[in-house]
Scaffold this active site. Structure first.
Site, short mmCIF file in Angstrom:
data_model
loop_
_atom_site.label_atom_id
_atom_site.label_comp_id
_atom_site.label_asym_id
_atom_site.label_seq_id
_atom_site.Cartn_x
_atom_site.Cartn_y
_atom_site.Cartn_z
N LYS A 11 0.85 -1.21 0.00
CA LYS A 11 0.00 0.00 0.00
C LYS A 11 0.87 1.25 0.00
O LYS A 11 2.04 1.21 0.42
CB LYS A 11 -0.94 0.04 1.21
N PRO A 95 9.55 -3.79 -0.64
CA PRO A 95 10.66 -3.40 0.22
C PRO A 95 10.30 -3.56 1.70
O PRO A 95 9.17 -3.28 2.10
CB PRO A 95 10.89 -1.93 -0.13
N SER A 105 0.60 -7.10 4.97
CA SER A 105 -0.08 -7.68 3.82
C SER A 105 0.19 -9.18 3.73
O SER A 105 -0.70 -9.95 3.36
CB SER A 105 0.38 -6.96 2.55
N ASP A 137 -2.72 -2.31 10.54
CA ASP A 137 -2.87 -2.21 9.08
C ASP A 137 -3.45 -3.48 8.45
O ASP A 137 -3.79 -3.49 7.27
CB ASP A 137 -1.50 -1.97 8.42
P1 ATP Z 1 4.23 -0.51 7.79
O1 ATP Z 1 3.98 0.24 6.54
O2 ATP Z 1 3.02 -1.32 8.26
O3 ATP Z 1 4.88 0.29 8.87
P2 ATP Z 1 6.73 -1.50 7.02
O4 ATP Z 1 6.83 -1.49 5.54
O5 ATP Z 1 7.33 -0.32 7.70
O6 ATP Z 1 5.25 -1.69 7.43
P3 ATP Z 1 7.47 -4.28 7.19
O7 ATP Z 1 8.20 -4.47 5.91
O8 ATP Z 1 6.10 -4.80 7.27
O9 ATP Z 1 7.48 -2.74 7.62
O10 ATP Z 1 8.35 -4.95 8.38
C1 ATP Z 1 9.02 -4.27 9.37
C2 ATP Z 1 9.75 -5.28 10.25
O11 ATP Z 1 8.94 -6.38 10.59
C3 ATP Z 1 10.98 -5.83 9.58
O12 ATP Z 1 12.12 -5.24 10.14
C4 ATP Z 1 10.94 -7.34 9.81
O13 ATP Z 1 12.02 -7.83 10.56
C5 ATP Z 1 9.64 -7.64 10.54
N1 ATP Z 1 8.83 -8.62 9.79
C6 ATP Z 1 8.14 -9.63 10.32
N2 ATP Z 1 7.48 -10.33 9.39
C7 ATP Z 1 7.74 -9.74 8.21
C8 ATP Z 1 7.34 -10.01 6.87
N3 ATP Z 1 6.53 -11.04 6.56
N4 ATP Z 1 7.77 -9.17 5.90
C9 ATP Z 1 8.57 -8.12 6.22
N5 ATP Z 1 8.99 -7.84 7.46
C10 ATP Z 1 8.58 -8.64 8.46
#
Ligand code: ATP
Length: 294
Positions: A11, A95, A105, A137
């Site tokens: 998203k 990413p 997601s 989320d």
């Molecule tokens: P948001 O937009 O909800 O803040 P984000 O993009 O900042 O999400 P994610 O990529 O969802 O962050 O992940 C953040 C942290 O969560 C990572 O540092 C990772 O170690 C942990 N994590 C746990 N499960 C997952 C997964 N399936 N994919 C990515 N990261 C994950």
């Protein structure tokens, strides 16, 4: 059904406002959420041996109970006393730690997939009720499309689909912790707030230029002074004709909306050449329909 393939979509936030900080430390938000056509691929496979096994293409991601896909699977396994085992193959393209809800997601996809695979009979709303226990989320990631998210992000109102356009996504090679951003946000000192209601109106009118003009994210007040590369990426996209460019979520990913693909490609090339962004992708808005299947 023995196995199922799923897409977990990323998203962006077309608008992100923080209304207030609650007594319990959570921030109350008003965000315009938009699913884009960038996704992780998951495969769920039933196994005879009990337990959950996670495999992923990114060596640095946890494969134990710290991975959100594990948590999602465990939640349903415990509630429905599922005795069979589950293998989850997670191929990441979104990413990581980028403000694109990748982990949320993935978890949403596991909930949806297990519901089908094990015939649990849960409605979309019931899946969302379970998802919110793991992350604010996740209900939105189950819903997908264009939506207004309020409360801590879990209170959702579906909006009309946003008109098609080209979305350029660029993540600089820096790590920004969500906790750092929210704990440094001074809500009472914010001088301006994005016009979320105006943007909702523009969405209703299918007015892409209006939607772009009203983009705003209050979290940039924390991240841009700390990481000027975010502003540089925005400027680069704008100088190549983006309708607008903004940080998604708590960053550091920046996205730009373009009405012409050619301009988006030029912006992508410039970002790579100047080494402003490590990861650059050209994608589009997700509008539901057939793509919704997986
Ligand atoms: P948001 O937009 O909800 O803040 P984000 O993009 O900042 O999400 P994610 O990529 O969802 O962050 O992940 C953040 C942290 O969560 C990572 O540092 C990772 O170690 C942990 N994590 C746990 N499960 C997952 C997964 N399936 N994919 C990515 N990261 C994950």
């Amino acid at each position: 059904m023995r196995k199922i393939k799923l897409k977990a979509m990323a998203k962006i936030n077309l608008g992100l406002d923080v209304v207030r900080k609650r007594e319990d430390g959570y921030h109350e938000v008003r965000m315009i959420m938009q699913t884009i056509r960038m996704y992780d691929q998951l495969q769920l496979l039933k196994r005879e041996a009990p337990g959950i096994r996670v495999k992923t293409n990114l060596y640095y991601l946890p494969t134990n109970e710290d991975n959100l896909v594990y948590k999602a699977a465990k939640l349903l396994m415990d509630e429905f006393h599922i005795r069979q085992g589950l293998h989850i193959d997670l191929h990441k393209f979104i990413p990581v730690a980028a403000g694109m809800a990748g982990g949320s997601s993935d978890a949403a996809a596991v909930l949806v997939g297990m519901n089908r695979m094990f015939g649990l009979g849960l409605s979309r709303t019931q899946l969302m009720e379970r998802g919110v226990k793991l992350g604010a989320d996740i209900p939105y990631c189950i819903m997908r499309g264009t939506a207004l998210a309020e409360g801590i992000g879990e209170n959702l109102t579906r909006l009309e689909p946003v008109p098609c356009c080209h979305v350029l996504v660029a993540k600089p090679g820096i790590h920004v912790s969500t906790k750092f951003v929210y704990s440094n946000l001074k809500v009472s000192e914010l001088k301006t707030h994005p016009d979320i209601d105006g943007q909702i109106e523009a969405i209703k009118n299918r007015d892409l230029k209006g939607i772009a003009a009203l983009m705003g994210n209050v979290l940039e007040t924390v991240t841009i002074p700390a990481y000027p590369v975010i502003q540089q990426i925005k400027d680069e996209m704008l100088s190549h004709g983006a309708l607008n460019a903004m940080m998604s979520g708590s960053g550091p990913t920046v996205f730009g909306l373009f009405d012409r693909e050619e301009k988006a490609c030029q912006a992508a090339a410039a970002l790579k050449e100047k080494e402003l962004a490590k990861q650059v992708y050209l994608t589009g808005m997700f509008q539901g329909g057939k793509e919704d299947e997986e």
